[in-house]
Design a protein around this motif. Structure first.
Motif, short mmCIF file in Angstrom:
data_model
loop_
_atom_site.label_atom_id
_atom_site.label_comp_id
_atom_site.label_asym_id
_atom_site.label_seq_id
_atom_site.Cartn_x
_atom_site.Cartn_y
_atom_site.Cartn_z
N LEU A 35 0.80 -1.22 0.00
CA LEU A 35 0.00 0.00 0.00
C LEU A 35 0.84 1.27 0.00
N GLU A 36 1.88 1.30 0.81
CA GLU A 36 2.65 2.53 0.94
C GLU A 36 3.62 2.77 -0.21
N ALA A 37 3.60 1.90 -1.21
CA ALA A 37 4.38 2.16 -2.42
C ALA A 37 3.75 3.33 -3.20
N ASP A 38 2.45 3.56 -2.97
CA ASP A 38 1.76 4.69 -3.58
C ASP A 38 2.03 5.92 -2.71
N ALA A 39 2.59 6.97 -3.30
CA ALA A 39 2.98 8.17 -2.54
C ALA A 39 1.79 8.82 -1.84
N ARG A 40 0.62 8.81 -2.47
CA ARG A 40 -0.56 9.42 -1.86
C ARG A 40 -1.00 8.63 -0.62
N VAL A 41 -0.97 7.33 -0.72
CA VAL A 41 -1.34 6.48 0.42
C VAL A 41 -0.33 6.67 1.55
N LYS A 42 0.94 6.67 1.21
CA LYS A 42 1.98 6.84 2.23
C LYS A 42 1.81 8.17 2.95
N ALA A 43 1.50 9.23 2.20
CA ALA A 43 1.32 10.55 2.82
C ALA A 43 0.15 10.54 3.81
N VAL A 44 -0.95 9.91 3.44
CA VAL A 44 -2.10 9.84 4.36
C VAL A 44 -1.74 8.99 5.57
N PHE A 45 -1.13 7.83 5.35
CA PHE A 45 -0.77 6.96 6.47
C PHE A 45 0.20 7.68 7.42
N ASP A 46 1.15 8.42 6.86
CA ASP A 46 2.09 9.17 7.70
C ASP A 46 1.35 10.23 8.52
N ASP A 47 0.36 10.87 7.92
CA ASP A 47 -0.42 11.88 8.64
C ASP A 47 -1.28 11.23 9.73
N ILE A 48 -1.85 10.06 9.44
CA ILE A 48 -2.61 9.34 10.46
C ILE A 48 -1.70 9.01 11.64
N ARG A 49 -0.51 8.51 11.36
CA ARG A 49 0.44 8.17 12.43
C ARG A 49 0.78 9.40 13.27
N LYS A 50 1.05 10.51 12.59
CA LYS A 50 1.42 11.74 13.28
C LYS A 50 0.24 12.27 14.11
N THR A 51 -0.93 12.34 13.50
CA THR A 51 -2.11 12.89 14.17
C THR A 51 -2.50 12.06 15.38
N ARG A 52 -2.43 10.74 15.25
CA ARG A 52 -2.88 9.85 16.33
C ARG A 52 -1.75 9.45 17.28
N GLY A 53 -0.51 9.79 16.92
CA GLY A 53 0.61 9.46 17.78
C GLY A 53 0.85 7.97 17.93
N THR A 54 0.68 7.23 16.83
CA THR A 54 0.86 5.78 16.85
C THR A 54 1.32 5.31 15.47
N ASP A 55 1.96 4.17 15.45
CA ASP A 55 2.34 3.57 14.17
C ASP A 55 1.23 2.70 13.59
N PHE A 56 0.16 2.46 14.38
CA PHE A 56 -0.92 1.57 13.98
C PHE A 56 -1.82 2.22 12.92
N ILE A 57 -1.95 1.54 11.80
CA ILE A 57 -2.90 1.93 10.75
C ILE A 57 -3.98 0.86 10.75
N ASN A 58 -5.19 1.24 11.14
CA ASN A 58 -6.23 0.23 11.25
C ASN A 58 -6.79 -0.16 9.88
N ASN A 59 -7.52 -1.25 9.89
CA ASN A 59 -8.00 -1.83 8.64
C ASN A 59 -8.85 -0.89 7.80
N MET A 60 -9.63 -0.04 8.43
CA MET A 60 -10.47 0.87 7.65
C MET A 60 -9.62 1.66 6.66
N TRP A 61 -8.51 2.20 7.14
CA TRP A 61 -7.65 3.01 6.27
C TRP A 61 -6.94 2.15 5.24
N ARG A 62 -6.54 0.96 5.64
CA ARG A 62 -5.88 0.05 4.70
C ARG A 62 -6.83 -0.35 3.57
N TRP A 63 -8.08 -0.58 3.89
CA TRP A 63 -9.05 -0.96 2.86
C TRP A 63 -9.43 0.25 1.99
N LEU A 64 -9.54 1.44 2.59
CA LEU A 64 -9.84 2.64 1.80
C LEU A 64 -8.71 2.98 0.83
#
Length: 137
Positions: free
Chosen positions: A10-39
């Motif tokens: 998933l994170e090979a796509d730059a747009r996905v990686k950017a969102v996942f990085d923002d989720i990690r930063k905003t939530r203060g965790t490395d965990f990306i839950n399934n909802m985001w992975r499926w979206l």
């Protein structure tokens, strides 16, 4: 049972990686839950959804974070979304929801469902005092 499996890279796509990085930063965790992975199936959908969630749920407002999560639980119950019930119950607990509050929330959800169904079945007309479109309201 899922209707779609996420790609393994998933994170090979730059747009996905950017969102996942923002989720990690905003939530203060490395965990990306399934909802985001499926979206991430559709990077544009992922971006739009995260932007809206971040704006509505994660941005400080006049409604405190715990109340927002409890509202999300109630709507998730009404919509029968098992995933959202679990994820937002966990989030509410992390924000301090007690067992007593959860019990009260479930009682309110149950009562609201019952009275909504009764009002619908009886087709009870809305009182003028509750209708903001009526003069003098």
């Amino acid at each position: 049972m899922t209707t779609q499996l996420p790609r393994p890279d998933l994170e090979a796509d730059a747009r996905v990686k950017a969102v996942f990085d923002d989720i990690r930063k905003t939530r203060g965790t490395d965990f990306i839950n399934n909802m985001w992975r499926w979206l991430a199936l559709d990077p544009g959908l992922l971006e739009r959804t995260w932007t809206e969630v971040k704006e509505v749920v994660s941005t400080p407002s006049s409604i405190d974070p715990l109340t927002k999560e409890m509202i999300y639980i109630a709507v998730s119950v009404a919509n029968n979304c098992t995933y959202c019930i679990h994820s937002h119950t966990a989030a509410a607990r992390a924000k301090g929801m007690t067992g007593e509050q959860y019990g009260e929330l479930l009682a309110i959800i149950g009562l609201a469902g019952k009275t909504n169904q009764l009002a619908t079945a009886l087709q009870v007309p809305v009182d003028d005092a509750f209708d903001a479109s009526k003069p003098g309201q």
